[in-house]
Design an enzyme around this catalytic site. Structure first.
Site, PDB file in Angstrom:
ATOM      1  N   ASP A  50       0.846  -1.203   0.000  1.00  0.00           N
ATOM      2  CA  ASP A  50       0.000   0.000   0.000  1.00  0.00           C
ATOM      3  C   ASP A  50       0.878   1.248   0.000  1.00  0.00           C
ATOM      4  O   ASP A  50       0.374   2.375  -0.060  1.00  0.00           O
ATOM      5  CB  ASP A  50      -1.027  -0.018   1.140  1.00  0.00           C
ATOM      6  CG  ASP A  50      -0.414  -0.077   2.521  1.00  0.00           C
ATOM      7  OD1 ASP A  50       0.820  -0.173   2.627  1.00  0.00           O
ATOM      8  OD2 ASP A  50      -1.178  -0.039   3.515  1.00  0.00           O
ATOM      9  N   SER A  51       2.205   1.040  -0.005  1.00  0.00           N
ATOM     10  CA  SER A  51       3.139   2.141  -0.274  1.00  0.00           C
ATOM     11  C   SER A  51       2.849   2.751  -1.643  1.00  0.00           C
ATOM     12  O   SER A  51       3.365   3.821  -1.964  1.00  0.00           O
ATOM     13  CB  SER A  51       4.586   1.647  -0.213  1.00  0.00           C
ATOM     14  OG  SER A  51       4.765   0.515  -1.039  1.00  0.00           O
ATOM     15  N   ASP A  89      -0.875  -6.196  -0.014  1.00  0.00           N
ATOM     16  CA  ASP A  89      -1.243  -5.525   1.224  1.00  0.00           C
ATOM     17  C   ASP A  89      -2.754  -5.397   1.347  1.00  0.00           C
ATOM     18  O   ASP A  89      -3.443  -5.068   0.373  1.00  0.00           O
ATOM     19  CB  ASP A  89      -0.645  -4.108   1.259  1.00  0.00           C
ATOM     20  CG  ASP A  89       0.590  -4.030   2.133  1.00  0.00           C
ATOM     21  OD1 ASP A  89       0.764  -4.892   3.024  1.00  0.00           O
ATOM     22  OD2 ASP A  89       1.393  -3.105   1.914  1.00  0.00           O
ATOM     23  N   LYS A 117      -1.024  -9.392   3.254  1.00  0.00           N
ATOM     24  CA  LYS A 117      -0.280  -8.858   4.407  1.00  0.00           C
ATOM     25  C   LYS A 117      -1.159  -7.852   5.136  1.00  0.00           C
ATOM     26  O   LYS A 117      -1.812  -7.020   4.497  1.00  0.00           O
ATOM     27  CB  LYS A 117       1.013  -8.188   3.935  1.00  0.00           C
ATOM     28  CG  LYS A 117       1.802  -7.493   5.070  1.00  0.00           C
ATOM     29  CD  LYS A 117       3.225  -7.163   4.694  1.00  0.00           C
ATOM     30  CE  LYS A 117       3.428  -5.868   3.961  1.00  0.00           C
ATOM     31  NZ  LYS A 117       2.925  -4.655   4.661  1.00  0.00           N
ATOM     32  N   GLU A 119      -1.344  -5.318   8.906  1.00  0.00           N
ATOM     33  CA  GLU A 119      -0.557  -4.701   9.964  1.00  0.00           C
ATOM     34  C   GLU A 119      -1.200  -4.943  11.329  1.00  0.00           C
ATOM     35  O   GLU A 119      -2.415  -4.858  11.466  1.00  0.00           O
ATOM     36  CB  GLU A 119      -0.435  -3.191   9.707  1.00  0.00           C
ATOM     37  CG  GLU A 119       0.273  -2.874   8.400  1.00  0.00           C
ATOM     38  CD  GLU A 119       0.430  -1.371   8.163  1.00  0.00           C
ATOM     39  OE1 GLU A 119       0.098  -0.566   9.052  1.00  0.00           O
ATOM     40  OE2 GLU A 119       0.884  -1.011   7.059  1.00  0.00           O
ATOM     41  N   GLU A 186       9.358  -3.843  10.486  1.00  0.00           N
ATOM     42  CA  GLU A 186       9.813  -2.573   9.896  1.00  0.00           C
ATOM     43  C   GLU A 186      10.366  -1.645  10.981  1.00  0.00           C
ATOM     44  O   GLU A 186       9.715  -1.403  12.015  1.00  0.00           O
ATOM     45  CB  GLU A 186       8.624  -1.902   9.174  1.00  0.00           C
ATOM     46  CG  GLU A 186       8.998  -0.568   8.544  1.00  0.00           C
ATOM     47  CD  GLU A 186       7.980  -0.058   7.524  1.00  0.00           C
ATOM     48  OE1 GLU A 186       7.005  -0.787   7.223  1.00  0.00           O
ATOM     49  OE2 GLU A 186       8.172   1.063   7.028  1.00  0.00           O
TER      50      GLU A 186
HETATM   51  O1  KIV Z   1       3.601  -1.023   1.651  1.00  0.00           O
HETATM   52  C1  KIV Z   1       4.743  -1.473   1.579  1.00  0.00           C
HETATM   53  O2  KIV Z   1       5.464  -1.312   0.593  1.00  0.00           O
HETATM   54  C2  KIV Z   1       5.243  -2.227   2.722  1.00  0.00           C
HETATM   55  C3  KIV Z   1       6.702  -2.489   2.793  1.00  0.00           C
HETATM   56  C4  KIV Z   1       7.413  -1.234   3.069  1.00  0.00           C
HETATM   57  C5  KIV Z   1       7.048  -3.559   3.758  1.00  0.00           C
HETATM   58  O3  KIV Z   1       4.500  -2.587   3.585  1.00  0.00           O
END
Ligand code: KIV
Length: 269
Positions: A50-51, A89, A117, A119, A186
């Site tokens: 989600d970056s 994510d 993934k 959090e 992280e």
């Molecule tokens: O969103 C993302 O790219 C991430 C990584 C930085 C681990 O969660």
């Protein structure tokens, strides 16, 4: 698992890699063209992070990213991959309760993700076990969790004091017990990350977590030196001194595997 064999990376295969001597190489990607290059460079896991809210959409946090956005990018990345495992994510508020988590994960898996993934630690273990029970592999994410940026008061190292370090260790064990197959850590001190990796049976992937874990992940645009804003300590620009994207990606994969990245300069004490 050997990158030379070209064999498809699977979730059980990642577990086996923890027992071997080769670090897991992970990198983000958001479209088919980059995914193809990243896959060809021998990266084991591609994360549609989600970056993308930051590096694709130009926002200052990941909070506005939606499941629709994620599905669009997962679908594109899927078409670029042959060997790497595709992890997606779960964006902000897409897993705040069990039915929503199931619906969001189902959409990401239908678009081509092979693992999702999310959090958080003990607060999300009920959703982790529910997803796993439905056959959806889950990667946890602890330490600096960008979806909690306002609660954390900014993007900063986590787990430096003993109490928070203890909570992080307990969260990691709780995620493993709930069935998570992988854990991203992280921005945590090297020693704390090492103790978590030693304690868990599942692989631990670090980003700003030092070298003593089972693999590394970075944001693609950081590796290519094209992200804007201040560069976090844990980032190395692998494009610097190289004349092609392929060379930079290969150098990243090699540096993770030969243990030269991250060094102390790119880690937190
Ligand atoms: O969103 C993302 O790219 C991430 C990584 C930085 C681990 O969660």
């Amino acid at each position: 698992m050997n990158t030379q064999t070209g064999k498809k990376v699977t979730v059980p295969g990642l577990g086996a890699m923890k027992q071997g001597d080769q670090s897991i190489v992970m990198l983000t990607a958001y479209d088919a063209s980059f995914a193809r290059r990243v896959d060809a460079a021998g990266v084991d896991c591609v994360l549609v992070g989600d970056s993308l809210g930051n590096v694709i959409q130009g926002r200052d946090s990941t909070l506005p990213v939606t499941v629709d956005h994620m599905v669009y990018h997962v679908d594109a990345v899927r078409r670029g991959l042959e060997r790497a495992l595709l992890i997606a994510d779960m964006p902000f508020m897409s897993y705040h309760d069990r039915p929503t988590a199931m619906q969001s994960a189902a959409r990401l898996m239908s678009a081509g993700a092979e693992m999702v993934k999310l959090e958080g630690g003990s607060a999300v273990v009920d959703r982790v076990s529910e997803l796993v029970a439905q056959g959806i592999p889950v990667c946890g994410h602890l330490g600096l969790t960008p979806q909690h940026v306002h609660q954390l008061g900014g993007y900063r190292v986590q787990g430096r004091d003993d109490a928070l370090a203890r909570v992080l260790r307990e969260d990691a064990v709780a995620l493993e017990n709930a069935g998570a197959g992988l854990l991203v850590l992280e921005c945590v001190p090297t020693a704390l990350a090492a103790s978590v990796a030693e304690r868990l049976r599942i692989p631990v992937i670090g980003i700003g977590a030092g070298p003593d874990v089972d693999g590394q992940v970075l944001v693609l645009y950081d590796v290519l030196g094209i992200s804007s804003g201040p560069r976090p300590r844990f980032v190395r620009d692998f494009m610097s001194g190289r004349d092609s994207i392929d060379a930079a990606l290969a150098a990243y994969a090699e540096a993770v595997r030969d243990g030269s990245f991250p060094d102390a300069e790119h880690s937190y004490a």
